[in-house]
Write a protein that holds these residues in place. Structure first.
Motif, PDB file in Angstrom:
ATOM      1  N   GLN A 228      82.124   2.547  60.535  1.00 34.64           N
ATOM      2  CA  GLN A 228      81.987   3.298  59.444  1.00 34.64           C
ATOM      3  C   GLN A 228      82.799   4.252  58.826  1.00 34.64           C
ATOM      4  OE1 GLN A 228      78.564   6.015  60.404  1.00 34.64           O
ATOM      5  NE2 GLN A 228      76.880   4.409  60.387  1.00 34.64           N
ATOM      6  N   LYS A 229      82.992   4.513  57.715  1.00 38.07           N
ATOM      7  CA  LYS A 229      84.422   5.248  57.030  1.00 38.07           C
ATOM      8  C   LYS A 229      83.791   6.637  57.347  1.00 38.07           C
ATOM      9  CE  LYS A 229      85.619   1.801  53.571  1.00 38.07           C
ATOM     10  NZ  LYS A 229      85.517   1.450  52.174  1.00 38.07           N
ATOM     11  N   ARG A 230      84.965   7.239  57.582  1.00 38.59           N
ATOM     12  CA  ARG A 230      84.982   8.633  57.839  1.00 38.59           C
ATOM     13  C   ARG A 230      84.612   9.574  56.655  1.00 38.59           C
ATOM     14  NH1 ARG A 230      89.697  11.008  61.418  1.00 38.59           N
ATOM     15  NH2 ARG A 230      88.496  12.846  61.366  1.00 38.59           N
ATOM     16  N   GLN A 231      83.630  10.410  56.748  1.00 34.37           N
ATOM     17  CA  GLN A 231      83.432  11.252  55.765  1.00 34.37           C
ATOM     18  C   GLN A 231      84.409  12.502  55.572  1.00 34.37           C
ATOM     19  OE1 GLN A 231      80.711  10.345  53.731  1.00 34.37           O
ATOM     20  NE2 GLN A 231      80.529   8.317  54.872  1.00 34.37           N
ATOM     21  N   GLY A 232      84.498  12.732  54.397  1.00 36.25           N
ATOM     22  CA  GLY A 232      85.335  13.865  54.067  1.00 36.25           C
ATOM     23  C   GLY A 232      84.754  15.250  54.689  1.00 36.25           C
ATOM     24  N   GLY A 233      85.613  16.182  55.100  1.00 35.02           N
ATOM     25  CA  GLY A 233      85.389  17.505  55.824  1.00 35.02           C
ATOM     26  C   GLY A 233      84.996  18.423  54.495  1.00 35.02           C
ATOM     27  N   GLY A 234      84.512  19.736  55.019  1.00 35.03           N
ATOM     28  CA  GLY A 234      84.380  20.623  54.195  1.00 35.03           C
ATOM     29  C   GLY A 234      84.671  22.160  54.523  1.00 35.03           C
ATOM     30  N   LYS A 235      84.418  23.050  53.876  1.00 35.70           N
ATOM     31  CA  LYS A 235      85.104  24.339  54.380  1.00 35.70           C
ATOM     32  C   LYS A 235      83.637  25.386  54.375  1.00 35.70           C
ATOM     33  CE  LYS A 235      89.601  24.335  52.226  1.00 35.70           C
ATOM     34  NZ  LYS A 235      90.571  24.975  51.398  1.00 35.70           N
ATOM     35  N   VAL A 236      83.696  26.131  54.996  1.00 33.97           N
ATOM     36  CA  VAL A 236      82.551  27.090  55.387  1.00 33.97           C
ATOM     37  C   VAL A 236      83.212  28.715  55.282  1.00 33.97           C
ATOM     38  CG1 VAL A 236      81.209  25.929  56.923  1.00 33.97           C
ATOM     39  CG2 VAL A 236      82.989  27.390  57.719  1.00 33.97           C
ATOM     40  N   ALA A 237      82.499  29.561  54.653  1.00 33.16           N
ATOM     41  CA  ALA A 237      82.838  30.893  54.239  1.00 33.16           C
ATOM     42  C   ALA A 237      82.967  31.893  55.555  1.00 33.16           C
ATOM     43  CB  ALA A 237      81.789  31.338  53.405  1.00 33.16           C
ATOM     44  N   ASP A 238      82.015  31.423  56.603  1.00 32.90           N
ATOM     45  CA  ASP A 238      82.255  32.501  57.710  1.00 32.90           C
ATOM     46  C   ASP A 238      81.826  31.698  59.034  1.00 32.90           C
ATOM     47  OD1 ASP A 238      79.607  32.667  57.332  1.00 32.90           O
ATOM     48  OD2 ASP A 238      79.831  34.388  56.024  1.00 32.90           O
ATOM     49  N   VAL A 239      81.575  32.425  60.100  1.00 35.32           N
ATOM     50  CA  VAL A 239      81.102  31.649  61.201  1.00 35.32           C
ATOM     51  C   VAL A 239      79.622  31.570  61.174  1.00 35.32           C
ATOM     52  CG1 VAL A 239      80.570  32.443  63.731  1.00 35.32           C
ATOM     53  CG2 VAL A 239      82.875  33.014  62.579  1.00 35.32           C
ATOM     54  N   GLU A 241      77.685  30.579  58.541  1.00 35.11           N
ATOM     55  CA  GLU A 241      77.714  29.517  57.604  1.00 35.11           C
ATOM     56  C   GLU A 241      78.080  28.275  58.738  1.00 35.11           C
ATOM     57  OE1 GLU A 241      78.977  27.013  53.704  1.00 35.11           O
ATOM     58  OE2 GLU A 241      79.670  29.003  54.083  1.00 35.11           O
ATOM     59  N   LEU A 242      78.983  28.353  59.566  1.00 34.21           N
ATOM     60  CA  LEU A 242      79.351  27.241  60.427  1.00 34.21           C
ATOM     61  C   LEU A 242      78.242  27.178  61.328  1.00 34.21           C
ATOM     62  CD1 LEU A 242      81.478  25.462  61.744  1.00 34.21           C
ATOM     63  CD2 LEU A 242      82.457  27.365  62.923  1.00 34.21           C
ATOM     64  N   TYR A 243      77.794  28.334  62.039  1.00 34.96           N
ATOM     65  CA  TYR A 243      76.785  28.192  63.026  1.00 34.96           C
ATOM     66  C   TYR A 243      75.473  27.380  62.482  1.00 34.96           C
ATOM     67  CZ  TYR A 243      72.942  29.435  66.337  1.00 34.96           C
ATOM     68  OH  TYR A 243      72.191  29.503  67.297  1.00 34.96           O
ATOM     69  N   ASP A 244      75.367  27.645  61.323  1.00 34.76           N
ATOM     70  CA  ASP A 244      73.981  27.291  60.641  1.00 34.76           C
ATOM     71  C   ASP A 244      74.110  25.704  60.266  1.00 34.76           C
ATOM     72  OD1 ASP A 244      71.540  27.506  58.907  1.00 34.76           O
ATOM     73  OD2 ASP A 244      72.862  26.722  57.362  1.00 34.76           O
ATOM     74  N   LYS A 245      75.413  25.316  59.954  1.00 35.86           N
ATOM     75  CA  LYS A 245      75.520  23.933  59.651  1.00 35.86           C
ATOM     76  C   LYS A 245      75.625  23.034  60.957  1.00 35.86           C
ATOM     77  CE  LYS A 245      78.293  24.138  55.374  1.00 35.86           C
ATOM     78  NZ  LYS A 245      77.288  23.094  54.591  1.00 35.86           N
ATOM     79  N   LEU A 246      75.940  23.566  61.987  1.00 30.44           N
ATOM     80  CA  LEU A 246      76.231  23.098  63.226  1.00 30.44           C
ATOM     81  C   LEU A 246      75.043  22.694  63.944  1.00 30.44           C
ATOM     82  CD1 LEU A 246      79.367  24.691  65.118  1.00 30.44           C
ATOM     83  CD2 LEU A 246      79.000  22.354  64.324  1.00 30.44           C
ATOM     84  N   LYS A 247      73.968  23.775  63.694  1.00 30.99           N
ATOM     85  CA  LYS A 247      72.568  23.848  64.149  1.00 30.99           C
ATOM     86  C   LYS A 247      71.695  22.980  63.320  1.00 30.99           C
ATOM     87  CE  LYS A 247      68.598  26.813  65.580  1.00 30.99           C
ATOM     88  NZ  LYS A 247      68.239  28.488  65.834  1.00 30.99           N
ATOM     89  N   ASN A 248      71.632  23.264  61.832  1.00 32.51           N
ATOM     90  CA  ASN A 248      70.652  22.406  61.386  1.00 32.51           C
ATOM     91  C   ASN A 248      71.120  21.102  60.484  1.00 32.51           C
ATOM     92  OD1 ASN A 248      68.830  24.639  61.424  1.00 32.51           O
ATOM     93  ND2 ASN A 248      70.073  26.080  60.170  1.00 32.51           N
ATOM     94  N   GLU A 249      72.300  20.845  60.248  1.00 33.15           N
ATOM     95  CA  GLU A 249      72.817  19.700  59.647  1.00 33.15           C
ATOM     96  C   GLU A 249      73.225  18.779  60.688  1.00 33.15           C
ATOM     97  OE1 GLU A 249      75.497  20.179  56.584  1.00 33.15           O
ATOM     98  OE2 GLU A 249      74.230  21.840  55.497  1.00 33.15           O
ATOM     99  N   ALA A 250      74.305  19.208  61.633  1.00 35.75           N
ATOM    100  CA  ALA A 250      74.750  18.436  62.693  1.00 35.75           C
ATOM    101  C   ALA A 250      73.818  18.062  63.707  1.00 35.75           C
ATOM    102  CB  ALA A 250      76.220  18.856  63.073  1.00 35.75           C
ATOM    103  N   LYS A 251      73.081  19.131  64.095  1.00 30.69           N
ATOM    104  CA  LYS A 251      72.089  19.146  65.113  1.00 30.69           C
ATOM    105  C   LYS A 251      72.857  19.007  66.388  1.00 30.69           C
ATOM    106  CE  LYS A 251      68.436  18.678  62.168  1.00 30.69           C
ATOM    107  NZ  LYS A 251      67.554  19.797  61.824  1.00 30.69           N
ATOM    108  N   LEU A 252      73.785  19.946  66.381  1.00 33.75           N
ATOM    109  CA  LEU A 252      74.700  19.914  67.728  1.00 33.75           C
ATOM    110  C   LEU A 252      74.333  21.142  68.697  1.00 33.75           C
ATOM    111  CD1 LEU A 252      78.213  19.080  66.149  1.00 33.75           C
ATOM    112  CD2 LEU A 252      76.561  17.555  67.586  1.00 33.75           C
ATOM    113  N   LEU A 253      73.457  22.239  68.082  1.00 37.20           N
ATOM    114  CA  LEU A 253      73.242  23.430  68.892  1.00 37.20           C
ATOM    115  C   LEU A 253      71.674  23.471  68.946  1.00 37.20           C
ATOM    116  CD1 LEU A 253      75.688  25.789  67.060  1.00 37.20           C
ATOM    117  CD2 LEU A 253      76.036  24.597  69.332  1.00 37.20           C
TER     118      LEU A 253
END
Length: 253
Positions: A228-239, A241-253
């Motif tokens: 699979q081709k790598r998807q482009g990255g993104g920027k977060v405004a603060d910690v 938002e990073l925590y929210d993306k890791l938990k709810n989108e990536a399901k890593l937390l």
């Protein structure tokens, strides 16, 4: 002391790999082929041992279609004294177990004191042939070698290998099987004089089907696909938002 070196014809490392339309494998037609890079390192190790007076003869062996003769001629130009070509049909795929069985036959005939192989081939990345060959021969082995020192009486060798924790040095009895890693050496280039001289060196051709070895494949490839081709990255405004993306989108937390 005779050293046997295995070399394999593979798609050149600089070529972009393309998958066949029917997903049965990769496209090899009209594609540049070359010697497996790890096998080049193994060959260089053997030649250096001969230049140091440790080895007296280097024998290169390749298992492949008729076109593999080019790889063996390259090995002869880089310092091998003789070459053995175990030839099979163009569309035949030989698994590591069959390769090891065929190499065992050659070892029994040539009686080398050391077998040098690349740690893996860059086409299938199996990383199995050295270990299987060692088991079939009931010889000691050292894998992922970054340094090889043979004793004066040529009865033992010290092999430094890279492991997760750093470096590990093994003392093995000869004859033995050694697989070679990137940091062992830098392979030489063959000059024009050596290339011309290689044409006069002995090259024995054997038919795979006449060697009395079971080369039937045990593995069936169902489908080959591109990663699979790598998807482009993104920027977060603060910690937060990073925590929210890791938990709810990536399901890593």
């Amino acid at each position: 002391m005779r050293i046997l070196v295995g070399v394999k014809r593979v798609i050149d490392y600089a070529v972009s790999i393309r998958v066949k339309p029917d997903f049965s494998g990769v496209v090899k037609d009209n594609v540049k082929m070359s010697m497996n890079p790890f096998d080049e390192i193994a060959l260089e190790a053997g030649v250096k041992l001969k230049e140091a007076g440790v080895a007296t003869e280097i024998v290169s062996v390749s298992i492949g279609p008729e076109k593999s003769v080019d790889i063996l001629r390259t090995a002869l130009a880089k310092g091998s004294d003789r070459a053995i070509h175990i030839q099979h049909d163009e569309n035949v795929e030989v698994e590591p177990l069959a390769v090891a069985k065929l190499l065992k036959k050659v070892v029994e005939k040539e009686q080398p004191q050391m077998v040098l192989l690349g740690k893996q081939a860059i086409d299938d990345d199996a990383c199995q042939t050295p270990q299987i060959l060692s088991s079939l021969l009931k010889w000691q082995q050292a894998t992922f070698a970054s340094k090889i020192d043979v004793s004066e009486d040529k009865s033992t060798a010290e092999v430094t290998r890279e492991v997760d924790g750093g470096l590990e040095t093994l003392k093995i009895k000869l004859p033995a099987v050694v697989s070679c890693d990137l940091r062992l050496n830098e392979p030489r280039f063959a000059n024009l004089k050596a290339i011309m001289a290689a044409k006069k060196k002995p090259l024995e051709v054997l038919k795979m089907g006449e060697m009395g070895v079971d080369t039937e494949n045990r593995i069936k490839v169902l489908k080959v696909t591109e990663p699979q081709k790598r998807q482009g990255g993104g920027k977060v405004a603060d910690v937060n938002e990073l925590y929210d993306k890791l938990k709810n989108e990536a399901k890593l937390l």
